[in-house]
Write a protein that holds these residues in place. Structure first.
Motif, PDB file in Angstrom:
ATOM      1  N   GLY A 260      68.464  63.782 -39.686  1.00 18.02           N
ATOM      2  CA  GLY A 260      67.292  63.984 -40.535  1.00 18.02           C
ATOM      3  C   GLY A 260      66.276  62.865 -40.376  1.00 18.02           C
ATOM      4  O   GLY A 260      65.063  63.122 -40.327  1.00 18.02           O
ATOM      5  N   PHE A 261      66.755  61.638 -40.281  1.00 19.11           N
ATOM      6  CA  PHE A 261      65.849  60.507 -40.110  1.00 19.11           C
ATOM      7  C   PHE A 261      65.150  60.572 -38.753  1.00 19.11           C
ATOM      8  O   PHE A 261      63.967  60.240 -38.633  1.00 19.11           O
ATOM      9  CB  PHE A 261      66.608  59.186 -40.251  1.00 19.11           C
ATOM     10  N   ALA A 262      65.883  61.005 -37.717  1.00 22.50           N
ATOM     11  CA  ALA A 262      65.274  61.159 -36.389  1.00 22.50           C
ATOM     12  C   ALA A 262      64.172  62.218 -36.429  1.00 22.50           C
ATOM     13  O   ALA A 262      63.104  62.054 -35.823  1.00 22.50           O
ATOM     14  CB  ALA A 262      66.336  61.521 -35.354  1.00 22.50           C
ATOM     15  N   LEU A 263      64.417  63.305 -37.149  1.00 24.33           N
ATOM     16  CA  LEU A 263      63.402  64.354 -37.285  1.00 24.33           C
ATOM     17  C   LEU A 263      62.177  63.832 -38.030  1.00 24.33           C
ATOM     18  O   LEU A 263      61.035  64.166 -37.679  1.00 24.33           O
ATOM     19  CB  LEU A 263      63.990  65.552 -38.035  1.00 24.33           C
ATOM     20  N   ALA A 264      62.399  63.010 -39.040  1.00 21.62           N
ATOM     21  CA  ALA A 264      61.271  62.442 -39.791  1.00 21.62           C
ATOM     22  C   ALA A 264      60.432  61.539 -38.900  1.00 21.62           C
ATOM     23  O   ALA A 264      59.190  61.572 -38.950  1.00 21.62           O
ATOM     24  CB  ALA A 264      61.796  61.666 -40.996  1.00 21.62           C
ATOM     25  N   ARG A 265      61.091  60.731 -38.079  1.00 26.41           N
ATOM     26  CA  ARG A 265      60.338  59.866 -37.148  1.00 26.41           C
ATOM     27  C   ARG A 265      59.536  60.710 -36.164  1.00 26.41           C
ATOM     28  O   ARG A 265      58.374  60.406 -35.869  1.00 26.41           O
ATOM     29  CB  ARG A 265      61.301  58.940 -36.395  1.00 26.41           C
ATOM     30  N   ALA A 266      60.152  61.769 -35.637  1.00 26.30           N
ATOM     31  CA  ALA A 266      59.466  62.617 -34.662  1.00 26.30           C
ATOM     32  C   ALA A 266      58.264  63.318 -35.293  1.00 26.30           C
ATOM     33  O   ALA A 266      57.188  63.401 -34.692  1.00 26.30           O
ATOM     34  CB  ALA A 266      60.439  63.644 -34.082  1.00 26.30           C
ATOM     35  N   ALA A 267      58.426  63.826 -36.512  1.00 24.19           N
ATOM     36  CA  ALA A 267      57.321  64.502 -37.192  1.00 24.19           C
ATOM     37  C   ALA A 267      56.173  63.537 -37.458  1.00 24.19           C
ATOM     38  O   ALA A 267      54.998  63.888 -37.317  1.00 24.19           O
ATOM     39  CB  ALA A 267      57.808  65.111 -38.507  1.00 24.19           C
ATOM     40  N   SER A 268      56.507  62.314 -37.826  1.00 24.45           N
ATOM     41  CA  SER A 268      55.475  61.305 -38.070  1.00 24.45           C
ATOM     42  C   SER A 268      54.707  60.986 -36.800  1.00 24.45           C
ATOM     43  O   SER A 268      53.479  60.841 -36.814  1.00 24.45           O
ATOM     44  CB  SER A 268      56.121  60.042 -38.642  1.00 24.45           C
ATOM     45  N   ARG A 269      55.433  60.893 -35.673  1.00 25.67           N
ATOM     46  CA  ARG A 269      54.765  60.609 -34.394  1.00 25.67           C
ATOM     47  C   ARG A 269      53.809  61.731 -34.006  1.00 25.67           C
ATOM     48  O   ARG A 269      52.814  61.491 -33.319  1.00 25.67           O
ATOM     49  CB  ARG A 269      55.799  60.388 -33.288  1.00 25.67           C
ATOM     50  N   LEU A 270      54.089  62.960 -34.433  1.00 25.04           N
ATOM     51  CA  LEU A 270      53.218  64.089 -34.128  1.00 25.04           C
ATOM     52  C   LEU A 270      52.071  64.218 -35.127  1.00 25.04           C
ATOM     53  O   LEU A 270      51.313  65.180 -35.086  1.00 25.04           O
ATOM     54  CB  LEU A 270      54.026  65.387 -34.089  1.00 25.04           C
ATOM     55  N   GLY A 271      51.962  63.249 -36.031  1.00 25.53           N
ATOM     56  CA  GLY A 271      50.807  63.201 -36.923  1.00 25.53           C
ATOM     57  C   GLY A 271      50.989  63.849 -38.263  1.00 25.53           C
ATOM     58  O   GLY A 271      50.029  63.946 -39.041  1.00 25.53           O
ATOM     59  N   ALA A 272      52.210  64.314 -38.575  1.00 24.17           N
ATOM     60  CA  ALA A 272      52.430  65.018 -39.844  1.00 24.17           C
ATOM     61  C   ALA A 272      52.440  64.063 -41.026  1.00 24.17           C
ATOM     62  O   ALA A 272      52.737  62.870 -40.894  1.00 24.17           O
ATOM     63  CB  ALA A 272      53.750  65.781 -39.787  1.00 24.17           C
ATOM     64  N   GLU A 273      52.139  64.615 -42.189  1.00 24.97           N
ATOM     65  CA  GLU A 273      52.375  63.922 -43.460  1.00 24.97           C
ATOM     66  C   GLU A 273      53.815  64.251 -43.842  1.00 24.97           C
ATOM     67  O   GLU A 273      54.143  65.396 -44.161  1.00 24.97           O
ATOM     68  CB  GLU A 273      51.406  64.437 -44.532  1.00 24.97           C
ATOM     69  N   VAL A 274      54.700  63.254 -43.765  1.00 24.17           N
ATOM     70  CA  VAL A 274      56.138  63.501 -43.883  1.00 24.17           C
ATOM     71  C   VAL A 274      56.652  63.096 -45.262  1.00 24.17           C
ATOM     72  O   VAL A 274      56.372  61.996 -45.745  1.00 24.17           O
ATOM     73  CB  VAL A 274      56.926  62.733 -42.799  1.00 24.17           C
TER      74      VAL A 274
END
Length: 404
Positions: free
Chosen positions: A219-233
């Motif tokens: 889950g933490f890896a997914l959060a990092r990836a989403a943040s790198r793609l510009g999302a508001e996480v």
């Protein structure tokens, strides 16, 4: 992809240092400007002159050898880098990086770097699996340092096992893939992504509870990836083995009921929700207010079903893009497809946690992604951060059409 990029290459003292020559040559031929910093031990295996000749750049090894009085070399190098690559990365430099030690040119520069950092570890198999080294690698990964996993084979020490630095061709491919990812448009910019992580805790009494082996790492890896793609996480985290990524909105919960309430609070204006948490299916029917004392040879604990968060969201979703996880111990494909249909998910990510390297608590995973038409992509064993990037890439493209 590498043309015009500045790569700072750290070379440390292992037998794999000889591969640095081919690495510098290949990076340079692809258009990168390569600045090399060598440790004193690295110079026992390969000379500065070799790497200087291949890079066409001055090689650095001494913090105090300042040739230009108008600048400080380790700061200038740190500021100029688009990427820092340490190859080979010995147990020594990994330990220094994890603990903030700066006692030579390379470790000092690494503390001043703000660019992304990538490591290609190389050492004896027993050193690589030593708890101290594993802890240091875990610490660096949590800080966002990328790892190029070592290969398996005959090591210089005579052992056969994991610890051999990846070949220069593979490392260059990893560097190119990194910059390719950097060049991608922020595909989730302006989107709100909610991710659940960790294992829920269902209290029996004040000192005992029911939980599971989820560490929260995926889950933490997914959060990092989403943040790198510009999302508001927004990260909704239950019990985890590691701290959450910094600089993200984190909502801490404990039980399945807590997680349900937290998810509902974010659901209405959510664009993508990824439910990677392992939520308890059952909870004690009653929670004792004081510690239950031992009495008799047996104890019967009555359990009742918890709310199925994923199924509830699937029934109520309108424009939201919903992704579930299915952690299985056999027949993962069959169960994943069934779960996707029953719970009205847009994607389901399945993995067999009984497989080596794909279970709870480890830094790697092997997953398959399914939609209503079947298999979308089956990923080989890779780091959870790499798997997360691939999952988010698929989700971003699918959700872009769904959310238009």
């Amino acid at each position: 992809m590498l043309h015009g990029k500045t790569i700072l290459l750290g070379v440390t003292g292992g037998i794999a240092a000889y591969k640095a020559a081919a690495l510098v040559s290949k990076l340079t031929r692809k258009g990168a400007k390569v600045h090399v910093i060598m440790t004193a031990s690295a110079k026992e295996f390969i000379t500065e002159l070799t790497l200087q000749s291949l890079s066409k750049q001055r090689v650095f090894s001494d913090t105090f050898q300042e040739r230009d009085p108008s600048s400080v070399s380790h700061i200038d190098l740190a500021d100029a880098a688009d990427l820092v690559l340490v190859a080979p990365a010995t147990a020594n430099i990994i330990g220094k990086m994890a603990n903030g030690i700066a006692d030579d040119m390379l470790s000092t520069t690494l503390l001043a770097v703000t660019a992304p950092v990538m490591l290609a570890p190389a050492m004896n198999v027993h050193m690589y699996t030593h708890p101290a080294v594993r802890d240091n690698l875990r610490t660096l990964a949590e800080r966002g340092v990328r790892m190029i996993e070592p290969g398996e084979g005959l090591l210089a020490c005579g052992y056969v096992g994991k610890g051999r630095m990846e070949e220069p061709e593979t490392i260059v491919a990893c560097v190119e893939a990194f910059f390719a990812q950097q060049e991608k448009e922020k595909t989730l910019a302006g989107r709100k992504v909610v991710i659940t992580a960790g294992g829920t805790v269902e209290r029996i009494d004040p000192v005992r509870y029911i939980t599971n082996d989820s560490s929260g790492k995926m889950g933490f890896a997914l959060a990092r990836a989403a943040s790198r793609l510009g999302a508001e996480v927004t990260l909704i985290a239950a019990k985890t083995d590691v701290p959450p990524p910094p600089d993200l909105k984190v909502v801490r919960v404990q039980s399945a009921a807590d997680m349900y309430e937290a998810v509902l609070g974010e659901w209405a204006d959510c664009d993508i929700l990824i439910k990677a948490a392992a939520v308890a299916d059952y909870r004690p029917a009653e929670r004792a207010e004081t510690k239950i004392k031992k009495a008799g040879e047996r104890m019967t604990l009555e359990l009742v079903k918890t709310i199925d968060i994923l199924e509830t969201l699937g029934r109520s979703k309108t424009t939201q893009f919903l992704i579930g996880f299915a952690a299985e111990t056999g027949n993962a494909e069959e169960y994943a497809k069934d779960k996707l249909a029953r719970k009205n998910c847009d994607l389901i990510v399945a993995n067999d946690v009984a497989e080596p390297g794909a279970g709870f608590g480890v830094d790697t995973n092997r997953v398959s992604v399914y939609d209503r038409n079947g298999l979308v992509e089956s990923l080989p064993l890779m780091s959870k951060d790499d798997a997360a990037e691939r999952i988010l890439d698929i989700a971003a493209r699918r959700a872009a059409g769904a959310l238009l």
